[in-house]
Scaffold this motif. Structure first.
Motif, PDB file in Angstrom:
ATOM      1  N   GLU A  12      81.696   6.269-105.372  1.00 26.61           N
ATOM      2  CA  GLU A  12      80.299   6.562-105.087  1.00 26.61           C
ATOM      3  C   GLU A  12      80.121   6.948-103.614  1.00 26.61           C
ATOM      4  O   GLU A  12      79.324   7.807-103.281  1.00 26.61           O
ATOM      5  N   ARG A  15      81.738  10.410-103.053  1.00 27.17           N
ATOM      6  CA  ARG A  15      80.930  11.435-103.700  1.00 27.17           C
ATOM      7  C   ARG A  15      79.685  11.734-102.860  1.00 27.17           C
ATOM      8  O   ARG A  15      79.247  12.872-102.767  1.00 27.17           O
ATOM      9  N   ALA A  16      79.148  10.694-102.256  1.00 29.65           N
ATOM     10  CA  ALA A  16      77.951  10.895-101.436  1.00 29.65           C
ATOM     11  C   ALA A  16      78.231  11.852-100.272  1.00 29.65           C
ATOM     12  O   ALA A  16      77.348  12.576 -99.837  1.00 29.65           O
ATOM     13  N   LEU A  18      79.805  14.549-100.321  1.00 31.84           N
ATOM     14  CA  LEU A  18      79.807  15.974-100.671  1.00 31.84           C
ATOM     15  C   LEU A  18      78.472  16.620-100.301  1.00 31.84           C
ATOM     16  O   LEU A  18      78.392  17.839-100.147  1.00 31.84           O
ATOM     17  N   ASP A  19      77.448  15.798-100.139  1.00 31.14           N
ATOM     18  CA  ASP A  19      76.154  16.320 -99.697  1.00 31.14           C
ATOM     19  C   ASP A  19      76.244  17.002 -98.338  1.00 31.14           C
ATOM     20  O   ASP A  19      75.392  17.813 -97.986  1.00 31.14           O
ATOM     21  N   ALA A  20      77.255  16.641 -97.561  1.00 32.75           N
ATOM     22  CA  ALA A  20      77.359  17.203 -96.203  1.00 32.75           C
ATOM     23  C   ALA A  20      78.028  18.575 -96.190  1.00 32.75           C
ATOM     24  O   ALA A  20      78.022  19.261 -95.171  1.00 32.75           O
ATOM     25  N   CYS A  21      78.601  18.990 -97.306  1.00 32.98           N
ATOM     26  CA  CYS A  21      79.344  20.263 -97.330  1.00 32.98           C
ATOM     27  C   CYS A  21      78.385  21.443 -97.181  1.00 32.98           C
ATOM     28  O   CYS A  21      77.412  21.561 -97.920  1.00 32.98           O
ATOM     29  N   VAL A  22      78.689  22.328 -96.206  1.00 35.22           N
ATOM     30  CA  VAL A  22      77.878  23.541 -96.034  1.00 35.22           C
ATOM     31  C   VAL A  22      78.669  24.781 -96.443  1.00 35.22           C
ATOM     32  O   VAL A  22      78.299  25.894 -96.099  1.00 35.22           O
ATOM     33  N   LYS A  23      79.765  24.583 -97.167  1.00 36.21           N
ATOM     34  CA  LYS A  23      80.597  25.661 -97.716  1.00 36.21           C
ATOM     35  C   LYS A  23      81.264  26.495 -96.633  1.00 36.21           C
ATOM     36  O   LYS A  23      81.613  27.641 -96.854  1.00 36.21           O
ATOM     37  N   CYS A  24      81.451  25.951 -95.441  1.00 36.01           N
ATOM     38  CA  CYS A  24      81.897  26.761 -94.311  1.00 36.01           C
ATOM     39  C   CYS A  24      83.320  27.274 -94.464  1.00 36.01           C
ATOM     40  O   CYS A  24      83.721  28.200 -93.797  1.00 36.01           O
ATOM     41  N   LYS A  44      88.085  23.052-100.805  1.00 39.04           N
ATOM     42  CA  LYS A  44      86.636  23.159-100.991  1.00 39.04           C
ATOM     43  C   LYS A  44      86.309  23.246-102.469  1.00 39.04           C
ATOM     44  O   LYS A  44      85.388  22.596-102.960  1.00 39.04           O
ATOM     45  N   GLN A  49      83.048  21.100-104.334  1.00 30.98           N
ATOM     46  CA  GLN A  49      82.491  21.985-105.362  1.00 30.98           C
ATOM     47  C   GLN A  49      82.717  21.445-106.760  1.00 30.98           C
ATOM     48  O   GLN A  49      81.782  21.292-107.542  1.00 30.98           O
ATOM     49  N   ALA A  50      83.965  21.179-107.077  1.00 32.39           N
ATOM     50  CA  ALA A  50      84.280  20.713-108.437  1.00 32.39           C
ATOM     51  C   ALA A  50      83.652  19.356-108.719  1.00 32.39           C
ATOM     52  O   ALA A  50      83.272  19.064-109.852  1.00 32.39           O
ATOM     53  N   ARG A  52      80.811  18.253-108.213  1.00 30.60           N
ATOM     54  CA  ARG A  52      79.479  18.347-108.802  1.00 30.60           C
ATOM     55  C   ARG A  52      79.541  18.583-110.305  1.00 30.60           C
ATOM     56  O   ARG A  52      78.562  18.406-111.012  1.00 30.60           O
ATOM     57  N   GLN A  78      81.932  18.404 -91.024  1.00 29.69           N
ATOM     58  CA  GLN A  78      80.712  17.796 -91.555  1.00 29.69           C
ATOM     59  C   GLN A  78      80.937  16.395 -92.118  1.00 29.69           C
ATOM     60  O   GLN A  78      79.994  15.768 -92.582  1.00 29.69           O
TER      61      GLN A  78
END
Lengths: 410, 525
Positions: A12, A15-16, A18-24, A44, A49-50, A52, A78
């Motif tokens: 948990e 997983r939390a 992953l909210d910080a990922c800006v796809k950079c 990434k 990505q996966a 989610r 991030q």
């Protein structure tokens, strides 16, 4: 198997992040595996990505091409725990069909216990091509993959038989954690670490100790690994309350410092206690130096030597203490490899289906090592040394060997 | 001018209209479906995505509860690929009346809504993020539904039965011959062409716009009161089941995992104009507070996008006009013969996405009765064909598909794992579509980066494959970004701020989209 993705205590939390990922895509540029093979979709993709699209059921088996080197997590600006997410997803993936091989190669203590008494035989077998071909076919360990050299004496055997140290312990006691490899295969590195510590005036306590469970963790066997790491904590704590714990086994140190908690979610006061007390050998020496307490009356060693900081050492976020310490030795020129990873990543590079990938990952490092000094290279972790030695043909030692030599101990 | 002649014109391409045109076509009538925009662009595409178990209404609206329970089972069967059978929980949160659960269970038993009280520990084990302070938990058969897939599925089924679907066709006039509706005039907004459709019957399924359509036919005003509700999509699935608060229906009491996101909603405010729906800041805060009650730490999770939709509630004299939440959710078919002396037209309002098929059945039954014909409704018996038509959707599907084609296919939208092939196929089917039209079918740009990385890729591919020229390419790109921003402004806090900053650097700093050549008139559709 009871392991289900969403039941990990640590999941948990990872997983939390992953909210910080800006796809950079910075992690993708850091990944040594996706740089050499299209089989791995990259950190990434497999990580934030996966994740989610996951709900506890595993559908993306190619994530197993991740070597768990952790370069992605280290590179992420991030704070996404990319490697941790991958390791957790792997545990879910393998929960239902764990290969026998992955069960076997993670039993590092057992391997050591079985091989030491029959060391010459074991070593002969490991170098016997027909035998290795059969092992590859039946078990799935690549025939050319590096295997640990069996020793005729374990560290505990040496400790029992050696003469008591003559030098007086002026600086009090420390606990030494040798790990499975340092107990059975890389006995010489453990001995030299202990001798350096004793030379500096420490009393070195070496409690009887088992495995940290790292190999099981990186193969997704979280239940077994969690039990192993807590048992080890008990053993190390038996060495003495509040004592500094020192280890020359870089990756096992990382398991205790952060991986057991961050990847498997082990949340136990015993782990917290050991994790905050443990120091990598070179980190410990650098701390002493920073405090002005490290004797620097080193003998000169006129040599240029390549040094590779292993991925699992870098992920501990302590910089590269070996480089700083070795700089203190007159005449010694240390050339950093600049490589992300040697490819072995614990047990990854042993596997039949990953061997070629691991070799491709390590190729720039092997070339650099050969170019820099064909006779000697330095690296802090065991499996990486075996990999570098096997693939470059250059003898590879732990940096503490140099310190041992420079203090005139060898 | 183009002329068409059909038995029935269905106005409104939301779930109701799509369900109605399918039903009409399956009963053997020739039919046309009209919408001034794309399918599912109004109310249908702007709600929770909740496939009600009926649990929400067991106490407040027993008839709706029973209808939902029955339709839930039917839809999960006939439109499997649009629906995920997630299951749902009703939970009593700290401060809520624990006794409400008893009323709930009694109501569920009376209305035929499957419900079972489970141990709080079991609920927390299955949904670890739930508020650990919950006092009671009841399991129900809630599901989630992709409104766009639902609508497209029904529309495609109607087409297979011979119906025509005309999107971007705005109704401009409705002709009468004496007391009877005789033709519908509309404009093809993409080409500007006028279309006149002679017909025998008009079914008004325009939802919140139904009053405007009825007015065109010369009927007395139909009191449709648009009830505005806002929703916020959070970055990932904080829960894998629908989570409802065990209270009398109120604002922000449901969290729904749809595809990769979880959606909190909703509010309910009476508005006058369904074309002008604001996303008020206090309502955003209200939703975040409501999320915090269900999932502690909700405010720290990343919000992706907010939107507002308008419920098409028909005014019910039993409650005050301003209290839209407590009007009947039940559907109402308005008979214009009795009401206005106008033959050949029926209007439907109310209802909900879950009961869209039943609504269609009711209004088409009413039409058949008026026409003096007996034609059986078969919509509940026949599955809607589609990819993997018999398999319910699960969130892992796209990851599984990309796992299989990862060595051959490029990924265009990384967040929602949309491949190049998915995009080019959809583009070929809808070559005049905007990227928002494609988005609704593909989820393009609906993930965390909100178009930051995929918009330029999609534009480039559309241009390169000769579907659009450079002027339209620039226009579509700007339009897509502008529309994404509508849903970003209201939730600009936390992690999403960093994303929008990066996206902004890319688009304004690196690509300088604001200084692309300006066309004479900006692309709008």
């Amino acid at each position: 198997m009871t392991t289900k993705g969403l039941e990990f205590a640590g999941h948990e939390l990872s997983r939390a992040t992953l909210d910080a990922c800006v796809k950079c895509t910075i992690c993708e540029t850091a990944c040594p595996v996706s740089a050499v093979t299209p089989l791995f979709s990259g950190p990434k993709f497999v990580g934030p990505q996966a994740e989610r699209f996951r709900n506890g059921e595993s559908v993306d088996h190619s994530l197993d091409y991740c070597s768990s080197c952790g370069a992605c997590t280290l590179a992420c600006p991030q704070g996404v725990q990319i490697a941790e997410l991958n390791s957790q997803a792997r545990a879910v993936m393998k929960a239902d069909h764990m290969p026998v091989r992955d069960q076997l190669i993670t039993r590092t203590t057992l391997m050591g216990m079985m091989m030491t008494p029959v060391a010459p035989l074991a070593n002969a077998a490991l170098h016997n091509k027909p035998i290795r071909a059969i092992v590859e076919k039946v078990i799935g360990i690549h025939r050319d993959a590096p295997m640990p050299p069996a020793q005729t004496q374990t560290l505990q055997g040496w400790l029992k038989k050696r003469k008591a140290p003559t030098r007086k312990a002026t600086r009090g006691p420390v606990v030494f954690f040798h790990g499975c490899a340092g107990g059975y295969f890389e006995v010489e590195t453990s001995k030299k670490s202990i001798e350096v510590l004793e030379y500096l005036g420490y009393e070195v306590i070496v409690p009887k100790q088992g495995c940290c469970g790292l190999a099981q963790q990186s193969n997704g066997l979280f239940d077994q690994a969690s039990a192993a790491v807590l048992k080890l904590c008990d053993e190390l704590r038996s060495g003495g309350k509040d004592l500094t714990i020192i280890s020359s086994s870089g990756s096992c140190t990382g398991m205790l410092k952060h991986e057991a908690h961050e990847i498997m979610g082990v949340s136990d006061d015993r782990l917290k206690d050991v994790g905050t007390r443990i120091r990598d050998m070179m980190e410990f020496l650098l701390d002493l130096h920073d405090a002005g307490e490290l004797p620097t009356d080193f003998q000169a060693i006129d040599m240029t030597v390549p040094y590779h900081a292993p991925c699992q050492l870098k992920s501990q976020g302590m910089g590269q203490p070996a480089v700083e310490v070795l700089k203190l030795i007159p005449g010694l020129t240390v050339v950093e490899s600049g490589a992300v990873c040697c490819g072995i990543a614990g047990t990854y590079g042993l596997k039949k289906e990953k061997y070629e990938v691991a070799q491709a990952v390590g190729k720039p490092l092997f070339d650099m090592v050969k170019r820099t000094n064909p006779d000697l290279a330095l690296c802090d972790t065991e499996t990486c040394r075996w990999q570098i030695e096997q693939s470059s043909g250059v003898k590879t030692e732990h940096p503490v060997w140099m310190v041992h030599r420079a203090y005139g101990l060898s | 001018m183009r002329k068409l002649a059909v038995d029935v014109v269905v106005i409104g391409g939301g779930s109701t209209g799509a369900g109605v045109v399918r039903d009409v076509a399956m009963r053997g009538y020739s039919a046309v479906l009209l919408d001034r925009a794309d399918l599912g662009q109004g109310t249908t595409g702007r709600f929770h995505g909740l496939l009600h178990s009926g649990g929400r209404y067991v106490v407040s609206d027993p008839m709706s509860a029973t209808e939902c329970a029955q339709e839930n089972a039917i839809l999960a069967r006939i439109q499997a690929s649009a629906i995920e059978t997630t299951g749902g929980y009703f939970v009593t949160c700290p401060g809520d009346d624990p006794a409400f659960a008893d009323k709930f269970l009694a109501g569920a038993a009376a209305t035929g809504v499957p419900a079972r009280e489970i141990a709080v520990a079991e609920a927390l084990r299955n949904e670890p993020r739930l508020n650990p302070g919950i006092m009671r938990a009841v399991e129900v058969e809630d599901g989630t539904v992709d409104g766009w897939q639902l609508v497209w599925g029904a529309a495609n089924s109607a087409k297979a039965y011979g119906a025509q679907v005309l999107t971007y066709h705005a109704v401009t006039r409705i002709d009468r011959e004496g007391n009877r509706v005789s033709a519908v005039h509309c404009t093809d907004l993409k080409s500007g062409e006028e279309v006149v459709i002679d017909c025998n019957f008009v079914l008004n399924c325009a939802g919140p716009w139904a009053g405007q359509i009825a007015h065109m036919a010369g009927a007395d005003p139909v009191d449709v009161i648009p009830g505005r509700g806002i929703m916020i999509a959070m970055n990932h699935r904080l829960v894998n089941r629908v989570v409802n608060r065990m209270i009398y229906p109120a604002d922000g009491d449901i969290l729904v995992p749809v595809h990769t996101v979880s959606i909190i909603g909703t509010t309910d405010v009476k508005v006058d104009d369904p074309d002008n729906l604001a996303i008020e800041q206090d309502e955003v805060q209200q939703m975040l507070d409501a999320g915090e009650v269900l999932i502690p730490g909700f405010r720290n999770a990343r919000a992706l996008h907010a939107w507002a939709g308008a419920r098409p509630l028909i005014k019910d004299k039993r409650v005050a006009a301003a209290d839209t939440r407590h009007m009947s959710r039940g559907m109402a078919v308005i008979d214009h013969t009795e009401r206005d002396g106008l033959d050949g037209m029926l209007t439907i309002g109310g209802g909900k996405l879950t009961t869209y098929r039943l609504m269609a059945e009711h209004i088409v039954d009413a039409m058949c009765e008026k026409l003096g014909e007996t034609r059986e409704c078969r919509t509940a018996k026949e599955n809607i064909p589609g990819p993997e038509a018999t398999r319910n959707y699960v969130v892992t599907h796209r990851l599984e598909e990309r796992e299989h084609d990862r060595l051959e296919e490029q990924i265009i939208c990384e967040c929602e794992l949309m491949s190049r092939k998915m995009f080019t196929e959809a583009l070929a089917n809808q070559p005049k579509g905007t990227f928002d039209d494609l988005r609704r079918q593909l989820r393009l740009g609906m993930g965390p980066c909100q178009g930051g990385f995929c918009t330029t890729r999609a534009t480039g591919i559309a241009l390169e494959t000769d579907h659009i020229d450079i002027e339209r390419a620039n226009g579509l790109l700007r339009l897509f970004l502008k529309n994404r921003w509508i849903g970003l402004w209201p939730i600009l806090y936390g992690d999403q701020v960093r994303q929008t900053a990066l996206d902004n650097w890319i688009f304004q700093g690196t690509l300088d989209v604001e200084h692309l050549p300006q066309p004479e008139s900006e692309v709008a559709l």
